[in-house]
Design an enzyme around this catalytic site. Sequence first.
Site, PDB file in Angstrom:
ATOM      1  N   CYS A  96      42.495  29.196  53.851  1.00 18.02           N
ATOM      2  CA  CYS A  96      42.407  27.762  54.635  1.00 18.02           C
ATOM      3  C   CYS A  96      42.041  27.816  55.965  1.00 18.02           C
ATOM      4  CB  CYS A  96      43.994  27.159  54.678  1.00 18.02           C
ATOM      5  SG  CYS A  96      44.659  26.445  53.170  1.00 18.02           S
TER       6      CYS A  96
ATOM      7  N   ASP B 283      32.587  38.947  51.356  1.00 16.77           N
ATOM      8  CA  ASP B 283      33.788  39.591  51.192  1.00 16.77           C
ATOM      9  C   ASP B 283      33.665  40.412  52.685  1.00 16.77           C
ATOM     10  OD1 ASP B 283      35.929  40.031  49.166  1.00 16.77           O
ATOM     11  OD2 ASP B 283      36.017  41.718  50.650  1.00 16.77           O
TER      12      ASP B 283
ATOM     13  N   ASN C  45      40.902  37.310  40.509  1.00 20.17           N
ATOM     14  CA  ASN C  45      42.310  37.952  40.321  1.00 20.17           C
ATOM     15  C   ASN C  45      43.519  36.893  40.334  1.00 20.17           C
ATOM     16  OD1 ASN C  45      41.046  40.382  39.974  1.00 20.17           O
ATOM     17  ND2 ASN C  45      40.638  40.636  42.200  1.00 20.17           N
TER      18      ASN C  45
ATOM     19  N   GLY D 220      46.213  42.176  40.959  1.00 18.90           N
ATOM     20  CA  GLY D 220      46.106  42.638  42.254  1.00 18.90           C
ATOM     21  C   GLY D 220      45.627  41.746  43.065  1.00 18.90           C
TER      22      GLY D 220
ATOM     23  N   HIS E 231      40.362  32.080  44.662  1.00 20.47           N
ATOM     24  CA  HIS E 231      39.101  32.469  45.019  1.00 20.47           C
ATOM     25  C   HIS E 231      38.331  33.113  43.945  1.00 20.47           C
ATOM     26  CE1 HIS E 231      41.784  35.356  46.141  1.00 20.47           C
ATOM     27  NE2 HIS E 231      40.829  36.484  46.025  1.00 20.47           N
TER      28      HIS E 231
HETATM   29  P1  5GP Z   1      41.774  39.369  45.907  1.00 21.53           P
HETATM   30  O1  5GP Z   1      42.307  41.043  45.881  1.00 21.53           O
HETATM   31  O2  5GP Z   1      43.004  38.466  46.217  1.00 21.53           O
HETATM   32  O3  5GP Z   1      41.332  39.296  44.527  1.00 21.53           O
HETATM   33  O4  5GP Z   1      40.676  39.475  46.729  1.00 21.53           O
HETATM   34  C1  5GP Z   1      40.927  38.999  48.199  1.00 21.53           C
HETATM   35  C2  5GP Z   1      39.690  39.491  48.810  1.00 21.53           C
HETATM   36  O5  5GP Z   1      39.388  38.793  50.183  1.00 21.53           O
HETATM   37  C3  5GP Z   1      39.355  41.063  49.003  1.00 21.53           C
HETATM   38  O6  5GP Z   1      38.160  41.409  48.286  1.00 21.53           O
HETATM   39  C4  5GP Z   1      39.235  41.197  50.381  1.00 21.53           C
HETATM   40  O7  5GP Z   1      38.304  42.209  50.834  1.00 21.53           O
HETATM   41  C5  5GP Z   1      39.098  39.961  50.916  1.00 21.53           C
HETATM   42  N1  5GP Z   1      39.323  39.506  52.441  1.00 21.53           N
HETATM   43  C6  5GP Z   1      40.549  39.617  52.778  1.00 21.53           C
HETATM   44  N2  5GP Z   1      40.682  39.279  53.939  1.00 21.53           N
HETATM   45  C7  5GP Z   1      39.434  38.734  54.415  1.00 21.53           C
HETATM   46  C8  5GP Z   1      38.926  38.212  55.838  1.00 21.53           C
HETATM   47  O8  5GP Z   1      39.546  37.987  56.657  1.00 21.53           O
HETATM   48  N3  5GP Z   1      37.514  37.730  55.587  1.00 21.53           N
HETATM   49  C9  5GP Z   1      36.949  37.876  54.589  1.00 21.53           C
HETATM   50  N4  5GP Z   1      35.535  37.631  54.497  1.00 21.53           N
HETATM   51  N5  5GP Z   1      37.258  38.643  53.444  1.00 21.53           N
HETATM   52  C10 5GP Z   1      38.581  38.936  53.254  1.00 21.53           C
HETATM   53 ZN    ZN Z   2      45.049  28.150  51.573  1.00 22.38          ZN
END
Ligand code: 5GP
Ligand code: ZN
Length: 114
Positions: free
Chosen positions: A7, A30, A87, A93, A100
Amino acid sequence: MSDCLFCAIAAGDIPADVVHADDDVVAFRDLNPQAPVHVLVIPRAHYANAGELAAADEHLTARVLAAAASVARQEGISDAGYRLVANTGDDAGQSVHHVHVHVLGGRSLTWPPG
Ligand code: 5GP
Ligand code: ZN
């Protein structure tokens, strides 16, 4: 939603490398890329995961998917192929609880994932 990282990124309060933004959706690179192209596509509205988004707003769900495909075209990986990943929940995970879609490409991707 307060206290939500994505957000805050959607609002511009936390910087990100944004590659697409419109009224409903934001896409940004990412922070820890797993492939040459690794972009996250989010709705501006907060939903915890893909299931909650799909149950609440079919139109926005479609907008997120269309934006992911558009990002893939923009990044030049449409023809070679790419992977969309949402995910969802602990076993997958999921680490950020704002829905997203990962757009991954630019290399050959293995299957199945771990
Ligand atoms: P999930 O593990 O929930 O599927 O993916 C979360 C993703 O968010 C991860 O790939 C992680 O590298 C990315 N991520 C986490 N914090 C940040 C951030 O502050 N900025 C960006 N651009 N990506 C982030
Ligand atoms: Zn949010």
